[in-house]
Design a protein around this motif. Sequence first.
Motif, PDB file in Angstrom:
ATOM      1  N   PRO A 131       0.998  -1.328  -0.246  1.00 17.47           N
ATOM      2  CA  PRO A 131      -0.587  -0.128  -0.140  1.00 17.47           C
ATOM      3  C   PRO A 131       0.976   1.593   0.081  1.00 17.47           C
ATOM      4  CG  PRO A 131       0.265  -0.888   2.101  1.00 17.47           C
ATOM      5  CD  PRO A 131       1.046  -2.319   1.377  1.00 17.47           C
ATOM      6  N   THR A 132       0.962   2.355  -0.531  1.00 18.23           N
ATOM      7  CA  THR A 132       1.035   3.028  -0.593  1.00 18.23           C
ATOM      8  C   THR A 132       0.594   3.879   1.008  1.00 18.23           C
ATOM      9  OG1 THR A 132       1.160   4.163  -3.066  1.00 18.23           O
ATOM     10  CG2 THR A 132       0.901   6.006  -1.775  1.00 18.23           C
ATOM     11  N   ALA A 133      -0.586   3.857   1.987  1.00 17.78           N
ATOM     12  CA  ALA A 133      -0.265   4.305   2.404  1.00 17.78           C
ATOM     13  C   ALA A 133      -1.683   3.347   3.198  1.00 17.78           C
ATOM     14  CB  ALA A 133      -1.202   5.841   2.972  1.00 17.78           C
ATOM     15  N   GLY A 134      -1.696   3.400   4.847  1.00 18.82           N
ATOM     16  CA  GLY A 134      -2.839   2.486   5.434  1.00 18.82           C
ATOM     17  C   GLY A 134      -2.189   1.597   5.369  1.00 18.82           C
ATOM     18  N   THR A 135      -2.929   0.514   6.146  1.00 17.35           N
ATOM     19  CA  THR A 135      -3.190  -0.971   6.708  1.00 17.35           C
ATOM     20  C   THR A 135      -3.793  -2.206   6.287  1.00 17.35           C
ATOM     21  OG1 THR A 135      -3.513  -0.942   9.618  1.00 17.35           O
ATOM     22  CG2 THR A 135      -0.886   0.247   8.569  1.00 17.35           C
ATOM     23  N   ALA A 136      -3.346  -3.149   5.638  1.00 16.22           N
ATOM     24  CA  ALA A 136      -4.389  -3.781   6.409  1.00 16.22           C
ATOM     25  C   ALA A 136      -3.664  -5.598   7.069  1.00 16.22           C
ATOM     26  CB  ALA A 136      -4.680  -5.043   4.403  1.00 16.22           C
ATOM     27  N   THR A 137      -4.988  -5.898   7.896  1.00 15.51           N
ATOM     28  CA  THR A 137      -4.323  -6.970   8.462  1.00 15.51           C
ATOM     29  C   THR A 137      -5.381  -8.087   8.417  1.00 15.51           C
ATOM     30  OG1 THR A 137      -5.475  -6.112  10.507  1.00 15.51           O
ATOM     31  CG2 THR A 137      -2.769  -5.735  10.471  1.00 15.51           C
ATOM     32  N   VAL A 138      -4.671  -9.573   9.051  1.00 21.35           N
ATOM     33  CA  VAL A 138      -5.398 -10.649   8.431  1.00 21.35           C
ATOM     34  C   VAL A 138      -5.045 -11.827   9.620  1.00 21.35           C
ATOM     35  CG1 VAL A 138      -6.037 -12.663   7.545  1.00 21.35           C
ATOM     36  CG2 VAL A 138      -4.948 -10.560   6.586  1.00 21.35           C
ATOM     37  N   LEU A 139      -6.783 -11.187  10.960  1.00 24.49           N
ATOM     38  CA  LEU A 139      -6.286 -12.389  12.302  1.00 24.49           C
ATOM     39  C   LEU A 139      -5.007 -11.378  12.668  1.00 24.49           C
ATOM     40  CD1 LEU A 139      -5.485 -15.982  10.972  1.00 24.49           C
ATOM     41  CD2 LEU A 139      -7.585 -14.872  11.975  1.00 24.49           C
ATOM     42  N   GLY A 140      -5.349  -9.691  12.619  1.00 19.44           N
ATOM     43  CA  GLY A 140      -4.396  -8.709  13.679  1.00 19.44           C
ATOM     44  C   GLY A 140      -3.390  -9.040  13.416  1.00 19.44           C
ATOM     45  N   ARG A 141      -2.351  -8.940  12.297  1.00 19.19           N
ATOM     46  CA  ARG A 141      -1.181  -8.698  11.814  1.00 19.19           C
ATOM     47  C   ARG A 141      -1.387  -8.717  10.572  1.00 19.19           C
ATOM     48  NH1 ARG A 141       2.597 -13.353  13.797  1.00 19.19           N
ATOM     49  NH2 ARG A 141       4.445 -11.596  14.094  1.00 19.19           N
ATOM     50  N   PRO A 142      -0.069  -8.040   9.192  1.00 19.63           N
ATOM     51  CA  PRO A 142      -0.150  -8.566   8.012  1.00 19.63           C
ATOM     52  C   PRO A 142       0.204  -9.580   7.839  1.00 19.63           C
ATOM     53  CG  PRO A 142       0.909  -6.324   9.769  1.00 19.63           C
ATOM     54  CD  PRO A 142       1.144  -7.623  10.128  1.00 19.63           C
ATOM     55  N   PHE A 143      -0.340  -9.761   6.843  1.00 20.11           N
ATOM     56  CA  PHE A 143      -0.757 -10.999   5.908  1.00 20.11           C
ATOM     57  C   PHE A 143       1.043 -11.777   5.870  1.00 20.11           C
ATOM     58  CE2 PHE A 143      -0.735 -14.632   2.596  1.00 20.11           C
ATOM     59  CZ  PHE A 143      -1.586 -15.260   2.368  1.00 20.11           C
ATOM     60  N   ARG A 144       2.137 -10.959   5.307  1.00 15.88           N
ATOM     61  CA  ARG A 144       2.940 -11.235   5.140  1.00 15.88           C
ATOM     62  C   ARG A 144       4.289 -11.526   6.705  1.00 15.88           C
ATOM     63  NH1 ARG A 144       6.510  -8.509   1.008  1.00 15.88           N
ATOM     64  NH2 ARG A 144       5.017  -8.016  -0.461  1.00 15.88           N
ATOM     65  N   GLU A 145       3.409 -11.432   7.961  1.00 16.85           N
ATOM     66  CA  GLU A 145       4.327 -11.337   8.948  1.00 16.85           C
ATOM     67  C   GLU A 145       3.043 -12.968   9.549  1.00 16.85           C
ATOM     68  OE1 GLU A 145       3.735  -8.368  11.339  1.00 16.85           O
ATOM     69  OE2 GLU A 145       4.909  -7.139  10.430  1.00 16.85           O
ATOM     70  N   LEU A 146       2.233 -13.449   8.940  1.00 19.77           N
ATOM     71  CA  LEU A 146       1.275 -14.982   9.412  1.00 19.77           C
ATOM     72  C   LEU A 146       2.860 -15.941   9.228  1.00 19.77           C
ATOM     73  CD1 LEU A 146      -2.041 -14.448   8.151  1.00 19.77           C
ATOM     74  CD2 LEU A 146      -1.300 -14.003  10.213  1.00 19.77           C
ATOM     75  N   ALA A 147       2.771 -16.689   9.935  1.00 18.56           N
ATOM     76  CA  ALA A 147       4.129 -17.647   9.951  1.00 18.56           C
ATOM     77  C   ALA A 147       3.030 -18.342   9.128  1.00 18.56           C
ATOM     78  CB  ALA A 147       4.388 -17.968  10.924  1.00 18.56           C
ATOM     79  N   ASN A 148       3.534 -19.882   8.496  1.00 16.18           N
ATOM     80  CA  ASN A 148       3.120 -20.504   7.840  1.00 16.18           C
ATOM     81  C   ASN A 148       1.556 -19.729   6.645  1.00 16.18           C
ATOM     82  OD1 ASN A 148       2.119 -23.071   6.202  1.00 16.18           O
ATOM     83  ND2 ASN A 148       2.676 -24.076   7.628  1.00 16.18           N
ATOM     84  N   PRO A 149       1.068 -18.909   6.765  1.00 15.49           N
ATOM     85  CA  PRO A 149      -0.127 -18.466   5.859  1.00 15.49           C
ATOM     86  C   PRO A 149      -1.027 -18.996   6.107  1.00 15.49           C
ATOM     87  CG  PRO A 149       2.030 -17.723   4.495  1.00 15.49           C
ATOM     88  CD  PRO A 149       2.542 -18.034   5.681  1.00 15.49           C
ATOM     89  N   GLY A 150      -0.559 -20.456   4.835  1.00 23.00           N
ATOM     90  CA  GLY A 150      -1.715 -21.465   4.068  1.00 23.00           C
ATOM     91  C   GLY A 150      -2.526 -22.087   5.042  1.00 23.00           C
ATOM     92  N   ARG A 151      -2.060 -22.351   5.831  1.00 27.63           N
ATOM     93  CA  ARG A 151      -2.862 -22.749   7.418  1.00 27.63           C
ATOM     94  C   ARG A 151      -3.897 -21.670   8.499  1.00 27.63           C
ATOM     95  NH1 ARG A 151      -0.189 -27.789   8.918  1.00 27.63           N
ATOM     96  NH2 ARG A 151      -2.133 -27.708  10.383  1.00 27.63           N
ATOM     97  N   ARG A 152      -3.660 -20.277   7.889  1.00 26.46           N
ATOM     98  CA  ARG A 152      -4.619 -19.980   8.617  1.00 26.46           C
ATOM     99  C   ARG A 152      -5.682 -19.073   7.929  1.00 26.46           C
ATOM    100  NH1 ARG A 152      -2.118 -17.739  13.010  1.00 26.46           N
ATOM    101  NH2 ARG A 152      -4.324 -17.109  14.011  1.00 26.46           N
ATOM    102  N   VAL A 153      -4.283 -18.645   6.797  1.00 20.29           N
ATOM    103  CA  VAL A 153      -5.465 -18.216   5.301  1.00 20.29           C
ATOM    104  C   VAL A 153      -6.045 -18.758   3.917  1.00 20.29           C
ATOM    105  CG1 VAL A 153      -5.942 -15.912   4.041  1.00 20.29           C
ATOM    106  CG2 VAL A 153      -5.062 -15.749   6.289  1.00 20.29           C
TER     107      VAL A 153
END
Length: 296
Positions: free
Chosen positions: A53-75
């Motif tokens: 993003p140019t500005a602002g935030t997006a989170t999934v389960l309280g964290r940015p998607f890139r910070e999710l460990a093994n994201p396929g198991r969560r999203v």
Amino acid sequence: MITTEHLTRRYGGRAVVDDVSFTARPGRVTAFLGPNGAGKSTTLRMLCGLTRPTAGTATVLGRPFRELANPGRRVGVLLDAGAQHAGRTGREALTLSARLMGLGPGRVEEVLGAVGLTAAEAGARTRTYSLGMRQRLGIAHALLGEPEVLVLDEPANGLDPAGSRWMRRLLRGFADAGGTVLLSSHLLREVEAVADDLLVLGGGRVRAAGPASELLAGGGTEVSSLDDAGLARALTAAGHTVTAADGGLRTSAGPAEVARLAAAHAVVLTGLRPARTALEDLFFTTTAPTAREETR
């Protein structure tokens, strides 16, 4: 849960997504709507960490998607059902994803059965798949890790009527089990049948957002009877507006008042419900200033 706050993406001087904030909650299906070019795909890509993003935030389960460990198991994500390796079979594609997530081969067979791909179809190269089969394989990928959240872009595209009904049941069941569903689709009748919440984008900005029950609530009542003409006269005489509707009448009177007047004039009612605005009407009303008109 999915949350965006003031999410913005600019290309040069043009804002493709402009200050978009919303929340998709557990236990609910949130429909993400808008005409072509409204910014939906860019928003989903930012949400899934594919576009910064140019500005602002997006989170999934309280964290940015890139910070999710093994994201396929969560999203579970489906952004493009056509993005399949043409030389692999459906089963091979799922097996590779399962290994990356640390899942056993049994889970592959479970999701193949869940999405209705037969053994023969699962063993065929994806280059031979119809659009509907590609969609089913994409849904299988999204479900593979038993996620808590689903992010789906046009999942019903290419499905036949039976497939569309199956899709509705799948999404409803996932949400009813406590999952979060964010669904982007142009198939407004399919959306209207399953969505709990609506988010309408136009020109990169939020044009309408809220529970479907509130956004689609219309004033008055829709009613049908064995004597619509007589009922219309009674309603008009009582000071209520009356117009013809599909299979009956639409009136400014509330359901209780309609029932009272019908009983007083010995009119047998065959249908009675609060009036409702069609999702299509809401869509065009809110996006008309930003939508591209079809050529004639």
